[in-house]
Design a protein around this motif. Structure first.
Motif, PDB file in Angstrom:
ATOM      1  N   VAL A  30      59.240  55.196  82.938  1.00 11.89           N
ATOM      2  CA  VAL A  30      59.692  56.585  83.037  1.00 11.89           C
ATOM      3  C   VAL A  30      58.867  57.334  84.079  1.00 11.89           C
ATOM      4  O   VAL A  30      59.412  58.091  84.886  1.00 11.89           O
ATOM      5  CB  VAL A  30      59.635  57.273  81.654  1.00 11.89           C
ATOM      6  N   GLN A  33      59.959  56.148  87.590  1.00 15.98           N
ATOM      7  CA  GLN A  33      61.327  56.490  87.977  1.00 15.98           C
ATOM      8  C   GLN A  33      61.643  57.975  87.872  1.00 15.98           C
ATOM      9  O   GLN A  33      62.488  58.477  88.605  1.00 15.98           O
ATOM     10  CB  GLN A  33      62.327  55.692  87.139  1.00 15.98           C
ATOM     11  N   ALA A  34      60.987  58.668  86.949  1.00 17.70           N
ATOM     12  CA  ALA A  34      61.368  60.064  86.696  1.00 17.70           C
ATOM     13  C   ALA A  34      60.204  61.046  86.819  1.00 17.70           C
ATOM     14  O   ALA A  34      60.398  62.244  86.656  1.00 17.70           O
ATOM     15  CB  ALA A  34      62.002  60.177  85.307  1.00 17.70           C
ATOM     16  N   PHE A  84      60.348  60.936  75.732  1.00 13.11           N
ATOM     17  CA  PHE A  84      60.905  60.226  76.882  1.00 13.11           C
ATOM     18  C   PHE A  84      61.889  59.175  76.394  1.00 13.11           C
ATOM     19  O   PHE A  84      61.831  58.727  75.241  1.00 13.11           O
ATOM     20  CB  PHE A  84      59.813  59.604  77.763  1.00 13.11           C
ATOM     21  N   ASP A  86      64.172  55.625  77.793  1.00 17.15           N
ATOM     22  CA  ASP A  86      64.349  54.557  78.768  1.00 17.15           C
ATOM     23  C   ASP A  86      65.410  54.981  79.789  1.00 17.15           C
ATOM     24  O   ASP A  86      66.533  55.322  79.411  1.00 17.15           O
ATOM     25  CB  ASP A  86      64.798  53.291  78.025  1.00 17.15           C
ATOM     26  N   PRO A  87      65.078  54.974  81.083  1.00 18.56           N
ATOM     27  CA  PRO A  87      66.048  55.406  82.097  1.00 18.56           C
ATOM     28  C   PRO A  87      67.341  54.594  82.114  1.00 18.56           C
ATOM     29  O   PRO A  87      68.364  55.078  82.584  1.00 18.56           O
ATOM     30  CB  PRO A  87      65.287  55.241  83.423  1.00 18.56           C
ATOM     31  N   THR A  88      67.326  53.371  81.574  1.00 16.92           N
ATOM     32  CA  THR A  88      68.540  52.550  81.576  1.00 16.92           C
ATOM     33  C   THR A  88      69.543  52.984  80.518  1.00 16.92           C
ATOM     34  O   THR A  88      70.677  52.515  80.536  1.00 16.92           O
ATOM     35  CB  THR A  88      68.216  51.055  81.378  1.00 16.92           C
ATOM     36  N   THR A  90      69.852  56.523  79.517  1.00 20.75           N
ATOM     37  CA  THR A  90      69.976  57.981  79.468  1.00 20.75           C
ATOM     38  C   THR A  90      71.447  58.368  79.347  1.00 20.75           C
ATOM     39  O   THR A  90      72.341  57.567  79.598  1.00 20.75           O
ATOM     40  CB  THR A  90      69.364  58.636  80.727  1.00 20.75           C
ATOM     41  N   ARG A  91      71.673  59.605  78.928  1.00 21.06           N
ATOM     42  CA  ARG A  91      73.008  60.185  78.762  1.00 21.06           C
ATOM     43  C   ARG A  91      73.790  59.533  77.620  1.00 21.06           C
ATOM     44  O   ARG A  91      75.009  59.520  77.628  1.00 21.06           O
ATOM     45  CB  ARG A  91      73.805  60.148  80.064  1.00 21.06           C
ATOM     46  N   ARG A 121      61.065  68.885  85.944  1.00 21.16           N
ATOM     47  CA  ARG A 121      61.836  68.000  85.073  1.00 21.16           C
ATOM     48  C   ARG A 121      63.253  68.520  84.883  1.00 21.16           C
ATOM     49  O   ARG A 121      63.636  68.921  83.801  1.00 21.16           O
ATOM     50  CB  ARG A 121      61.138  67.815  83.727  1.00 21.16           C
ATOM     51  N   ALA A 123      66.174  67.099  84.620  1.00 14.03           N
ATOM     52  CA  ALA A 123      66.964  66.444  83.583  1.00 14.03           C
ATOM     53  C   ALA A 123      66.503  66.877  82.190  1.00 14.03           C
ATOM     54  O   ALA A 123      67.325  67.115  81.304  1.00 14.03           O
ATOM     55  CB  ALA A 123      66.876  64.926  83.721  1.00 14.03           C
TER      56      ALA A 123
END
Length: 160
Positions: A30, A33-34, A84, A86-88, A90-91, A121, A123
């Motif tokens: 995280v 990537q973020a 936080f 996991d970016p994989t 999200t949404r 931040r 998002a």
């Protein structure tokens, strides 16, 4: 507080000691990537376990840890921290479920709840607003470098 719920294939449960390595690695992803946290902690496992914690929870999707949150005591209040996902994945509503869990937990502790986020931040700010949280204040910061200049405080949606 022992609490676990499952909705839409996502399970929120208390974090266990054996989850810490997975959570620290997920935090690294995280961060890379973020950009969260804005400043990488010297001891990620310790950072994930603040002394003032009221509870630590993870979100699991298909048995895999994909999110994390801590509720801390700040005086007589509670604050959402270390959130936080996991970016994989999200949404998918995972962050929202962790937020909702904190609202319920804080009420169980009889504490008013809030959270803070740095202004870089986008998002995260959108998540909080979509979840019904209200921006209450902005405070200038000097520790965010060129990436963030303000700390934004939010209050949760009214409980019905």
């Amino acid at each position: 507080m022992t609490d676990s719920f499952r909705e839409g294939g996502v399970r929120v449960r208390e974090r266990r000691d054996e989850d810490l390595d997975v959570c620290a690695e997920l935090l690294r992803v995280v961060h890379e990537q973020a950009g969260y946290p804005i400043n990488w902690p010297a001891h990620p496992r310790g950072w994930l376990t603040p002394a003032s914690r009221l509870g630590c929870w993870v979100a699991e999707l298909d048995g895999r840890v994909v999110g994390h949150v801590v509720l801390t005591a700040v005086g007589e209040r509670a604050e959402v921290e270390r959130l936080f996902v996991d970016p994989t994945v999200t949404r998918k509503g995972i962050g929202r479920r962790l937020l909702d869990h904190c609202v319920t937990a804080a009420a169980g502790f009889g504490r008013e709840l809030s959270l803070e986020v740095v202004d870089n931040r986008g998002a995260a700010v959108h998540l909080y607003r979509r979840a019904g949280w209200t921006e209450t204040t902005r405070t200038p910061i000097d520790w965010g470098g060129e990436h963030a200049t303000e700390l934004i405080r939010f209050s949760p949606p009214a409980r019905t």
